[in-house]
Design a protein around this motif. Structure first.
Motif, PDB file in Angstrom:
ATOM      1  N   ASP A   3       0.814  -1.216   0.000  1.00 48.44           N
ATOM      2  CA  ASP A   3       0.000   0.000   0.000  1.00 48.44           C
ATOM      3  C   ASP A   3       0.844   1.259   0.000  1.00 48.44           C
ATOM      4  N   ARG A   4       2.171   1.111  -0.034  1.00 44.02           N
ATOM      5  CA  ARG A   4       3.023   2.288  -0.142  1.00 44.02           C
ATOM      6  C   ARG A   4       4.364   1.876  -0.718  1.00 44.02           C
ATOM      7  N   MET A   5       5.153   2.866  -1.131  1.00 44.61           N
ATOM      8  CA  MET A   5       6.413   2.589  -1.800  1.00 44.61           C
ATOM      9  C   MET A   5       7.579   2.704  -0.815  1.00 44.61           C
ATOM     10  N   GLN A   7       9.769   0.522   0.000  1.00 47.10           N
ATOM     11  CA  GLN A   7       9.870  -0.645   0.864  1.00 47.10           C
ATOM     12  C   GLN A   7      11.245  -1.329   0.779  1.00 47.10           C
ATOM     13  N   SER A  45       7.099  -2.433  -4.919  1.00 53.35           N
ATOM     14  CA  SER A  45       7.008  -1.486  -3.804  1.00 53.35           C
ATOM     15  C   SER A  45       8.382  -1.081  -3.275  1.00 53.35           C
ATOM     16  N   GLN A  49      10.835   5.778  -5.817  1.00 55.76           N
ATOM     17  CA  GLN A  49      10.109   6.909  -6.408  1.00 55.76           C
ATOM     18  C   GLN A  49      10.974   8.171  -6.374  1.00 55.76           C
ATOM     19  N   LYS A  70       4.795   1.731  -9.405  1.00 60.40           N
ATOM     20  CA  LYS A  70       3.845   2.147  -8.361  1.00 60.40           C
ATOM     21  C   LYS A  70       2.464   1.548  -8.629  1.00 60.40           C
ATOM     22  N   GLU A  74       0.361  -1.275  -6.354  1.00 58.16           N
ATOM     23  CA  GLU A  74      -1.012  -1.045  -5.896  1.00 58.16           C
ATOM     24  C   GLU A  74      -2.015  -2.014  -6.512  1.00 58.16           C
TER      25      GLU A  74
END
Length: 479
Positions: A3-5, A7, A45, A49, A70, A74
């Motif tokens: 649910d987010r980058m 990682q 992930s 970015q 991304k 997701e």
């Protein structure tokens, strides 16, 4: 699902599972397994970015890699495919054959310390998923336009230009001397890197979209360049380079010494189910033979790994520089080593030994790296008294490719060439010295990567469109 980058600080790099060497060297199936949805999301992930995406900068196509990573993280795979395919005609092929370790992944911001994002594997996963779900559509235009282009060559550059112009409504005809669409993607790259169904399904999509293919058609023999020019508003020459670089020396004419492309084409045709007499009679078949491959590029790696799968008794690669300086992908070298290939680094062939007209060995000299030359690359120098002979029943020359003599082949002296034999073009317009005749891909830049062919083909399509529209503007104004 992620649910987010960013990682990468929590998740380590994981590449797709690879079939064991003992299993994969018995067939020509692709060696890498496909990511699962969960693994693709997790690995995507890991992308940081970053503000300046060096992965995109070092991709010849400037793919929007962080964006589709991304979207993949997701779970928005259809959108990820749309973003990926917007800049890349063949993302499923680039995901398989691009040397990512030298391009996008090799320049990933997190590569130092955390290991890069596995961009190529994610690209392959996204596009294969798109095919399975019917998201990949033929290049059908919104409206037809009254423009026509003839493209000579059905390889990466020619097909990329064909797809781009067809989506804009052009009538596109592709002429190729071979009996299948794909160029080196179909006959030069082995199945264990690129299964041929991947190429065939794209060709079928293009035909369904209205691109016409005229196969088994040799320009200069079956049709003239002048005839093609008369049929179309513009012509693109994207023939690639097929002339094998040779190696001389005593014994170079012995039987059993063959060019790499002849060898790979025979293998690929056999895998496609074609009747190949030179393969059947053993001329281009490594089964049971001591094989020596001369060269250190990706073509050499394709040859040594093909020979392993054909059941060669031994496979040795002779390269005059060391491992760190070889031009081929390090991943391919590692795969070859796992499969049992022996590398004779710093070894330069000098002559060929034979018996009854057939090769029995390669005489080589040990080399050492000297001072850098003007390009900064270390020179290779022979070590006196270090000659040795490597036994061989089949020697494959993988020394690279040069352009064929296109002005002579096409019977068109107006085609200017460089001192290397590549076609000379205006670098801005991509046009040759013949009005309305453009050129792109390896025939201009020399032997290169599939991804560069795609880039050149797309750029050429843009230039062709600009040229034809500009030519018609005065006529429209006069009306």
């Amino acid at each position: 699902m992620a649910d987010r980058m960013l990682q990468f600080v929590r998740l380590s790099q994981q590449t797709p599972d690879k079939r064991t060497a003992s299993a994969r060297k018995t067939d020509f199936g692709e060696i890498y397994q496909r990511f699962t949805a969960e693994r693709a999301s997790e690995q995507s992930s890991r992308c940081s970015q970053c503000g300046v995406p060096f992965c995109s900068i070092h991709c010849p196509l400037n793919n929007n890699i962080p964006d589709w990573l991304k979207l993949t993280a997701e779970g928005r795979l259809e959108e990820a495919y749309e973003v990926s395919s917007a800049t890349n005609t063949f993302p499923e092929i680039c995901g398989r054959v691009c040397p990512q370790d030298r391009l996008c992944e090799g320049n990933c911001v997190i590569e130092k310390g955390f290991e890069s994002v596995t961009i190529g594997a994610v690209e392959r996963y996204v596009t294969d998923t798109a095919w399975e779900n019917g998201w990949v559509k033929p290049p059908t235009p919104v409206r037809e336009v009254d423009h026509s282009v003839g493209i000579i060559g059905a390889g990466p550059a020619g097909l990329a230009a064909a797809e781009r112009l067809r989506t804009r409504g052009w009538k596109v005809t592709v002429y190729d001397r071979y009996d299948r669409v794909g160029g080196l993607m179909i006959y030069g790259i082995p199945n264990f890197k690129l299964e041929k169904e991947v190429v065939v399904r794209r060709a079928e999509q293009f035909a369904a979209g209205g691109i016409e293919f005229v196969l088994n058609c040799q320009v200069g023999r079956d049709i003239s360049l002048e005839e093609i020019r008369a049929k179309h508003d513009a012509v693109l020459i994207a023939t690639g380079v097929y002339k094998a670089r040779d190696i001389g020396g005593p014994g170079a004419d012995l039987a059993g010494i063959v060019p790499a492309l002849d060898y790979l084409t025979a293998s690929n045709r056999d895998n496609l189910g074609d009747s190949v007499p030179e393969f059947a009679d053993g001329t281009l078949n490594a089964a049971g033979k001591r094989v020596v491959v001369i060269g250190g590029g990706d073509t050499a790696m394709d040859c040594v790994r093909t020979a392993i799968r054909q059941g060669a008794s031994s496979v040795t690669c002779l390269y005059r520089r060391d491992k760190a300086n070889m031009p081929g992908s390090m991943r391919e070298v590692a795969n070859a080593e796992e499969e049992g290939v022996t590398f004779a680094w710093l070894s330069a062939p000098e002559a060929f030994e034979g018996e009854d007209g057939r090769v029995t060995g390669v005489t080589a000299t040990r080399m050492h790296l000297g001072l850098p030359d003007a390009t900064g690359r270390q020179q290779v120098e022979p070590i006196p008294g270090s000659q040795f002979t490597e036994g061989a029943d089949l020697v494959i020359k993988a020394l690279g490719f040069d352009p064929e003599d296109l002005p002579a082949m096409f019977n068109e002296p107006g085609l200017a060439v460089s001192r290397w034999g590549t076609l000379t073009i205006d670098r801005r317009s991509m046009m040759t010295r013949l009005p309305g005749v453009f050129a792109a891909g390896d025939i201009v830049r020399g032997a290169s990567l599939v991804v560069w062919g795609i880039r050149d083909g797309r750029d050429a399509a843009d230039q062709i469109e600009q040229y034809v529209l500009a030519q018609q503007t005065p006529a429209i104004a006069a009306e």
